[in-house]
Design a protein around this motif. Sequence first.
Motif, PDB file in Angstrom:
ATOM      1  N   UNK A 167     -14.225 -43.034  -2.849  1.00 24.79           N
ATOM      2  CA  UNK A 167     -15.206 -42.509  -3.795  1.00 24.79           C
ATOM      3  C   UNK A 167     -16.094 -41.532  -3.041  1.00 24.79           C
ATOM      4  N   UNK A 168     -16.043 -40.281  -3.419  1.00 28.99           N
ATOM      5  CA  UNK A 168     -16.780 -39.254  -2.685  1.00 28.99           C
ATOM      6  C   UNK A 168     -18.185 -39.076  -3.262  1.00 28.99           C
ATOM      7  N   UNK A 169     -19.221 -39.148  -2.427  1.00 29.76           N
ATOM      8  CA  UNK A 169     -20.586 -38.935  -2.920  1.00 29.76           C
ATOM      9  C   UNK A 169     -20.814 -37.478  -3.298  1.00 29.76           C
ATOM     10  N   UNK A 170     -21.640 -37.267  -4.308  1.00 28.07           N
ATOM     11  CA  UNK A 170     -22.005 -35.916  -4.710  1.00 28.07           C
ATOM     12  C   UNK A 170     -23.035 -35.383  -3.722  1.00 28.07           C
ATOM     13  N   UNK A 171     -22.876 -34.132  -3.252  1.00 25.80           N
ATOM     14  CA  UNK A 171     -23.786 -33.619  -2.204  1.00 25.80           C
ATOM     15  C   UNK A 171     -25.248 -33.552  -2.631  1.00 25.80           C
ATOM     16  N   UNK A 172     -25.524 -33.401  -3.935  1.00 27.33           N
ATOM     17  CA  UNK A 172     -26.903 -33.307  -4.400  1.00 27.33           C
ATOM     18  C   UNK A 172     -27.406 -34.618  -5.000  1.00 27.33           C
ATOM     19  N   UNK A 173     -26.546 -35.292  -5.781  1.00 25.08           N
ATOM     20  CA  UNK A 173     -26.986 -36.496  -6.485  1.00 25.08           C
ATOM     21  C   UNK A 173     -26.901 -37.769  -5.649  1.00 25.08           C
ATOM     22  N   UNK A 174     -26.110 -37.736  -4.585  1.00 23.87           N
ATOM     23  CA  UNK A 174     -25.961 -38.917  -3.722  1.00 23.87           C
ATOM     24  C   UNK A 174     -26.224 -38.545  -2.255  1.00 23.87           C
ATOM     25  N   UNK A 175     -27.392 -37.953  -1.965  1.00 22.85           N
ATOM     26  CA  UNK A 175     -27.631 -37.486  -0.593  1.00 22.85           C
ATOM     27  C   UNK A 175     -27.809 -38.644   0.384  1.00 22.85           C
ATOM     28  N   UNK A 176     -27.261 -38.481   1.561  1.00 26.02           N
ATOM     29  CA  UNK A 176     -27.466 -39.454   2.648  1.00 26.02           C
ATOM     30  C   UNK A 176     -28.041 -38.774   3.892  1.00 26.02           C
ATOM     31  N   UNK A 177     -28.225 -37.464   3.789  1.00 27.53           N
ATOM     32  CA  UNK A 177     -28.769 -36.710   4.926  1.00 27.53           C
ATOM     33  C   UNK A 177     -29.848 -35.767   4.407  1.00 27.53           C
ATOM     34  N   UNK A 178     -30.982 -35.728   5.099  1.00 28.06           N
ATOM     35  CA  UNK A 178     -32.131 -34.932   4.658  1.00 28.06           C
ATOM     36  C   UNK A 178     -32.653 -34.098   5.824  1.00 28.06           C
ATOM     37  N   UNK A 179     -33.273 -32.961   5.460  1.00 28.84           N
ATOM     38  CA  UNK A 179     -33.814 -32.096   6.501  1.00 28.84           C
ATOM     39  C   UNK A 179     -35.026 -32.690   7.180  1.00 28.84           C
TER      40      UNK A 179
END
Length: 481
Positions: A180-192
């Motif tokens: 199951x691939x996370x959505x880059x915007x709706x399921x973020x796991x990395x933040x600036x």
Amino acid sequence: MLCSDQNFDIAQVIRFFRSKSGELAIYYELEEGEKCCSRGIVEVCPESHRITRFLEKPQEGVTASRLASVVFYCLRKDTLSHLSDFLLQQPNVEDKTFGRFWEWLINEIKFPGLSDYTKWLAHYSAKQQESPARPITCRSYARVGLMGNPSDGFNGKTIAMTISNFWAEVTLVESQTLVLLPHPLNDPTEFGSLQDLFRISRKEGYLGGLRLLQATCKKFYQFCSKQGIALTKQNFTLKYDTNIPRQVGLAGSSAIVSATLKCLMKFYNITEDDLPKPVRANFILNVETDELFITAGLQDRVVQVYEGLVYMDFSKQLMEERGYGEYIPLDMSSLPVFWLAYLGDPSDSGRIHSNVRQRWLNGESDVVEAMKRFAELTDQARAAFQSKDWPRLAQLMDENFELRRSVYTEDCLGPGNLRMVQLARQFGSAVKLPGSGGAVVGLCMDSQQLMEMKRAFQEAGCVFCIIVPYCPADSAVQRSK
């Protein structure tokens, strides 16, 4: 005699039988605690994969095998000629069973095995790798409640419509493992930065779409197991995308679930007979309410399954007698121009339901009567759609909102929703909430006023668009061209 374990691919089996003649039996390993005496048991040669012995419901201790044969057999035509011989040899009626026939056929007649099954299985597996399956992509559309909502959660009636302005799209492709691939915007796991995490979490919340994919897959497997629907042991990778605005009551969550279910049904060849539309709508609702505890009514799932413009009756009698309501698609030709506006920074739409449900369950007369009135307005709106009486429909939309305001109170509706309603009415437009809050839908009969209203909404910081109805019949015509 040919056997296969639970990893068999029925398509490969059929291709094999087209090129070779023989007998086939499918077997599986018994679960812990399941007794041999309840099944037909096979003993299998580990080298040739041939069934060497068949025992019909043996007593404990007769065999060490824990491999049970399911009721799935492929026989050659000439094998059936032995059936009369078998029946003549069985004086007792209770012994004249297919399991006993199979036992006699294998243990006494001793048909030769098909030793090259493994070779053919490898051959077709290699063919599959050379020609990987095409990805399956399915869409489900946002919806607007045009009449009757929120009575769908209170044995009421509603009319809703899918719109092609916004949709959720899910893609499934076969893979070695289930991913199951996370959505880059709706399921973020990395933040600036920590500040970025704060801003994104404040706007988007903590729960994206990945949980919806996982819950749908879990519920799908559970449903198929309960219904006795065998699923091939194929894995897949799922990913999703959506442009449905979040937290404005346009059924964004159920659209992702609905699109995921469409993909799973196509991948596993689940048909309308296996999962009829009314049952599918209930399934999607249960994914959200039972698995994820999302506050939800049934109308979103119904209209996203049926698509188009749908009249829905959720009367208590219908829901209790058959488990679903009466769902009737309405004519979508010559519809008036509807518009939609939503807040740029909405609150969680689920909070709009407040304590009304508990008041309804308690039998509070004001709430009970209001839900009955919502149903009456819906029936009148259905008549307006059928006669194309758009001024009457506009009047009913305004009544729908005022009834909602009287039940939920202005404090519960919130200042943002009330400001949008007030702004629309300044331009003579009918207006109501299309869902649980954060957006408004309207019907404006004056095109000049409509354009001026659009500018006013945009200046107020809202997103405004003209609704493009999604009609499944039109979509089918486009695909056929």
